[in-house]
Scaffold this active site. Structure first.
Site, mmCIF file in Angstrom:
data_model
loop_
_atom_site.group_PDB
_atom_site.id
_atom_site.type_symbol
_atom_site.label_atom_id
_atom_site.label_comp_id
_atom_site.label_asym_id
_atom_site.label_seq_id
_atom_site.Cartn_x
_atom_site.Cartn_y
_atom_site.Cartn_z
ATOM 1 N N SER A 164 0.845 -1.191 0.000
ATOM 2 C CA SER A 164 0.000 0.000 0.000
ATOM 3 C C SER A 164 0.890 1.254 0.000
ATOM 4 C CB SER A 164 -0.946 -0.083 1.209
ATOM 5 O OG SER A 164 -2.023 0.800 1.070
ATOM 6 N N ASP A 197 -9.841 -4.623 -5.197
ATOM 7 C CA ASP A 197 -9.096 -4.031 -4.088
ATOM 8 C C ASP A 197 -9.983 -3.182 -3.171
ATOM 9 O OD1 ASP A 197 -6.035 -3.262 -3.285
ATOM 10 O OD2 ASP A 197 -7.376 -1.562 -3.024
ATOM 11 N N HIS A 224 -8.365 -4.992 -0.408
ATOM 12 C CA HIS A 224 -7.129 -4.293 -0.061
ATOM 13 C C HIS A 224 -6.471 -4.854 1.203
ATOM 14 C CE1 HIS A 224 -4.178 -1.174 -0.419
ATOM 15 N NE2 HIS A 224 -4.370 -0.812 0.836
#
Ligand SMILES: *[C@@H]1O[C@H](CO)[C@@H](O)[C@H](O)[C@H]1NC(C)=O
Ligand SMILES: *[C@@H]1O[C@H](CO)[C@@H](O)[C@H](O)[C@H]1NC(C)=O
Length: 285
Positions: A95, A211, A266
Site C-alpha cells: 500500500s 481491491d 485491499h
C-alpha cells in the site's frame, strides 16, 4: 567435535546465502511491522533461513507524516542493510509502503535492491472516498483537494500523493512529492529518479480489480484517471510512453511485471496465505 560444528555451520550458511536473498518489508498506512507478520511467516515457512527486515518506522499515526521525511529515514535504513548485503536484497512495500519504498530506491542511486515488489500501492496517486474515509472520515474526494493542495495539506503523506484528475494544475503546483518522483515535473533529480529504477532486475507491480481502497485500482500498475474520469492503463500513459521513470525500458527488457489478481480486497493482500503464495513468493529467489 568443534571442527564438525564449524563445518556444519559453514554448510548452513552456504545454504542460506545461496538460496534466498534477504527481504526488506515496508508496511502500509496506519499500521506497523506487526501487520506484515503473515508475509514474514510465509517466507520463513517456504524459504527457511531467509533474512527478513520488517521495518517498524512510522507505525500507526506517524505513517501520515510527510512522504519525503519517511522516504529519507527509510533510505538511511536501506543504506545500512545494503552495506551488510552487497549481493543484493529484495524489497517489498504494501500500500503506501510500496510508493514510499519506490521513492527510497529513487533517492538512492547505488541501492542494492534487485527486485522491488509493490503490493497494491498507489503508484500513480490516489483519488477516492473509500480510502479517504479510513483516515479523514468527514472529507469527500470531490473537495479534498481544497485541503491537500495547500502548504498545510502537504504535511501529510496522503496529501503528497492525492492526485485529483479534475485539478491537475493545483496538483502540480502544490504537491511536493508525487509529480516529482513520477517525473511529471522535471527537477534536478529527474535523471537520478529514472536511473535508480533502471538498476532493478525486476519491478513487480501487484494489484487487482476487487481491491476496494486503491482508486483507481490500476494505480497499482501506474494506470490512472484522465481528465474525464476514464482509467488509462499504464502502457498508454505519458509516464510510460515517454519512459519518464524507466517503465518502458524495464518492459522492453522483460523486467516489468504487472500482476493482476481478482477477488482480493485491499486488506487481504498481506494477510491471506494463498494470496501471498501466489503473488509474492514466486518472486523471492
Ligand atoms: C535532489 O538533488 C539535490 C542535489 O541536486 C539534493 O540536494 C537533494 O537532496 C535531492 N533530493 C532528493 C529527494 O533526492
Ligand atoms: C479520456 O479517455 C477516454 C477513453 O480513452 C477518451 O474518450 C476521453 O476523451 C479522454 N479524456 C481526456 C480529457 O483526454
Amino acid at each position: 567435535m568443534v571442527k564438525k560444528y564449524i563445518f556444519l555451520a559453514f554448510l548452513t550458511n552456504l545454504y542460506i546465502i545461496g538460496a534466498y536473498k534477504p527481504v526488506v518489508i515496508i508496511h502500509g498506512i496506519l499500521t506497523g511491522a506487526e501487520s506484515m507478520l503473515v508475509i514474514l511467516e510465509e517466507i520463513e515457512r517456504h524459504h527457511p533461513g531467509t533474512k527478513v527486515y520488517n521495518t517498524d518506522r512510522f507505525a500507526g499515526w506517524s505513517s501520515l507524516e510527510n512522504a519525503w521525511h519517511q522516504v529519507l529515514e527509510f533510505n538511511g535504513d536501506l543504506q545500512k542493510i545494503c552495506r551488510n548485503h552487497p549481493d543484493g536484497v529484495i524489497m517489498l512495500g504494501y500500500s503506501q509502503g510500496g510508493l514510499l519504498g519506490r521513492a527510497v530506491l529513487q533517492t538512492y542511486p547505488d541501492h542494492c535492491v534487485k527486485k522491488f515488489i509493490s503490493l497494491s500501492s498507489p503508484q500513480a496517486g490516489q483519488f477516492g472516498s473509500d480510502f479517504l474515509h479510513l483516515i479523514f472520515p468527514s472529507l469527500v474526494a470531490k473537495t479534498a483537494y481544497e485541503l491537500f493542495y495547500t502548504y498545510v495539506g502537504q504535511h501529510t503523506s496522503v496529501g503528497n500523493y492525492w492526485n485529483d484528475p479534475h485539478h491537475q494544475d493545483l496538483f502540480e503546483q502544490f504537491s511536493i512529492f508525487l509529480p516529482y518522483v513520477n517525473n511529471d515535473l522535471p527537477s534536478t533529480n529527474s535523471t537520478q529518479f529514472r536511473d535508480s529504477i533502471l538498476k532493478l532486475d525486476q519491478l513487480i507491480l501487484v494489484g487487482g480489480p476487487d481491491d476496494g481502497v486503491i482508486t483507481p485500482w490500476e494505480s497499482s500498475h501506474f494506470g490512472y484517471f484522465n481528465g474525464t474520469g476514464d482509467v488509462i492503463p499504464c502502457r498508454q500513459r505519458q509516464i510510460y510512453l515517454e519512459d519518464r521513470i524507466g517503465l518502458q525500458t524495464l518492459d522492453n527488457t522483460g523486467r516489468l511485471k504487472l500482476v493482476t489478481m481478482a477477488g482480493v480486497k485491499h486488506f487481504d493482500w498481506h494477510l491471506k496465505q494463498q494470496v501471498i503464495q501466489t503473488v509474492i513468493l514466486p518472486y523471492l529467489d
